[in-house]
Design a protein around this motif. Structure first.
Motif, PDB file in Angstrom:
ATOM      1  N   GLY A 153       7.517  -0.866   9.160  1.00  0.00           N
ATOM      2  CA  GLY A 153       8.861  -0.983   8.606  1.00  0.00           C
ATOM      3  C   GLY A 153       9.155   0.018   7.506  1.00  0.00           C
ATOM      4  N   LEU A 154       8.470   1.149   7.525  1.00  0.00           N
ATOM      5  CA  LEU A 154       8.606   2.118   6.440  1.00  0.00           C
ATOM      6  C   LEU A 154      10.018   2.685   6.341  1.00  0.00           C
ATOM      7  CD1 LEU A 154       7.089   3.459   4.142  1.00  0.00           C
ATOM      8  CD2 LEU A 154       6.432   5.283   5.726  1.00  0.00           C
ATOM      9  N   GLY A 155      10.659   2.959   7.473  1.00  0.00           N
ATOM     10  CA  GLY A 155      12.016   3.494   7.431  1.00  0.00           C
ATOM     11  C   GLY A 155      12.967   2.560   6.708  1.00  0.00           C
ATOM     12  N   THR A 156      12.953   1.296   7.069  1.00  0.00           N
ATOM     13  CA  THR A 156      13.812   0.296   6.430  1.00  0.00           C
ATOM     14  C   THR A 156      13.470   0.159   4.952  1.00  0.00           C
ATOM     15  OG1 THR A 156      13.961  -0.880   8.522  1.00  0.00           O
ATOM     16  CG2 THR A 156      14.604  -2.098   6.567  1.00  0.00           C
ATOM     17  N   ALA A 195       0.815  -1.214   0.000  1.00  0.00           N
ATOM     18  CA  ALA A 195       0.000   0.000   0.000  1.00  0.00           C
ATOM     19  C   ALA A 195       0.848   1.263   0.000  1.00  0.00           C
ATOM     20  CB  ALA A 195      -0.919  -0.018   1.220  1.00  0.00           C
ATOM     21  N   VAL A 196       2.155   1.118  -0.149  1.00  0.00           N
ATOM     22  CA  VAL A 196       3.070   2.253  -0.100  1.00  0.00           C
ATOM     23  C   VAL A 196       3.722   2.433  -1.462  1.00  0.00           C
ATOM     24  CG1 VAL A 196       5.098   3.231   1.042  1.00  0.00           C
ATOM     25  CG2 VAL A 196       3.546   1.756   2.335  1.00  0.00           C
ATOM     26  N   THR A 197       3.804   3.690  -1.908  1.00  0.00           N
ATOM     27  CA  THR A 197       4.519   4.024  -3.127  1.00  0.00           C
ATOM     28  C   THR A 197       5.760   4.803  -2.756  1.00  0.00           C
ATOM     29  OG1 THR A 197       2.471   4.105  -4.401  1.00  0.00           O
ATOM     30  CG2 THR A 197       4.386   5.222  -5.350  1.00  0.00           C
ATOM     31  N   GLY A 208       6.449   9.402   4.524  1.00  0.00           N
ATOM     32  CA  GLY A 208       7.831   9.101   4.849  1.00  0.00           C
ATOM     33  C   GLY A 208       8.782   9.890   3.973  1.00  0.00           C
ATOM     34  N   TRP A 209       9.974  10.127   4.510  1.00  0.00           N
ATOM     35  CA  TRP A 209      10.971  10.936   3.822  1.00  0.00           C
ATOM     36  C   TRP A 209      12.359  10.478   4.218  1.00  0.00           C
ATOM     37  CZ3 TRP A 209      12.623  14.223   0.330  1.00  0.00           C
ATOM     38  CH2 TRP A 209      13.668  15.101   0.581  1.00  0.00           C
ATOM     39  N   VAL A 210      13.218  10.319   3.250  1.00  0.00           N
ATOM     40  CA  VAL A 210      14.650  10.102   3.477  1.00  0.00           C
ATOM     41  C   VAL A 210      15.383  11.138   2.650  1.00  0.00           C
ATOM     42  CG1 VAL A 210      16.624   8.583   3.069  1.00  0.00           C
ATOM     43  CG2 VAL A 210      14.502   7.624   3.964  1.00  0.00           C
ATOM     44  N   SER A 211      16.225  11.924   3.313  1.00  0.00           N
ATOM     45  CA  SER A 211      17.121  12.821   2.576  1.00  0.00           C
ATOM     46  C   SER A 211      18.519  12.216   2.657  1.00  0.00           C
ATOM     47  CB  SER A 211      17.087  14.239   3.142  1.00  0.00           C
ATOM     48  OG  SER A 211      17.429  14.258   4.500  1.00  0.00           O
TER      49      SER A 211
END
Length: 177
Positions: A95-98, A12-14, A66-69
């Motif tokens: 587990g979105l971060g991973t 369910a995550v893009t 979610g965001w990763v820079s």
């Protein structure tokens, strides 16, 4: 226009590369994720625009959750430096971060990266858990040492940041297959 390389759906995550129009929403997400250091909205806009190839947004129900820079370090082009990871409260526990870190490291732009680096204060249990889990998932070696120290670099105003280095035994692209 985004290509298939830039967008990847996982359940369910893009996961996709940010666009400059995401800057304000990224800034709001970071502000909601205490105690993350807040940057200016302009800094997040520049990250989403200038560093889009090494940053990740995760969408849940078409909203940035979610965001990763990150960026490839100029001094060490074999290393991806992760500046910040933010996960909205509604998207925690899946587990979105991973998954965002994996989405980043499986991109073409990361294909030459042998290491992932980040700095973390000793009291940031969530970040230590995230990067330890990511290292274990990728059968990687994890190491850390004091890098930016309270007295030398922060004038006593901020806790020492420890450089955490994850060294991959094999390319992450191969292990994700």
């Amino acid at each position: 226009m985004q290509t298939m390389q830039e967008t990847k759906t996982d359940g369910a995550v893009t996961f996709r590369k940010p666009v400059r129009e995401d800057g304000a929403a990224i800034w709001e997400l970071i502000r909601s994720c205490k105690p993350l250091d807040e940057n200016s909205m302009y800094a997040n806009l520049l990250q989403a625009d200038h560093f889009r190839d090494t940053c990740v947004v995760a969408l849940v129900d078409d909203e940035i959750a979610g965001w990763v820079s990150a960026y490839i370090t100029p001094q060490d082009p074999d290393s991806m430096f992760v500046w910040q990871v933010a996960v909205s409260e509604k998207a925690r526990g899946i587990g979105l971060g991973t998954r965002m870190l994996s989405a980043l490291m499986t991109r073409e732009e990361a294909s030459d990266c042998k290491r992932m680096k980040t700095t973390i204060t000793l009291d940031n249990d969530a970040s230590w858990a995230l990067f330890t889990k990511f290292a274990e998932k990728n059968n990687a070696i994890l190491d850390s040492e004091a890098h930016f120290t309270r007295d030398t670099h922060f004038n006593g105003e901020h806790a020492t940041e420890h450089m955490l280095t994850i060294t991959f035994r094999e390319a992450v692209q191969q292990s994700a297959a």
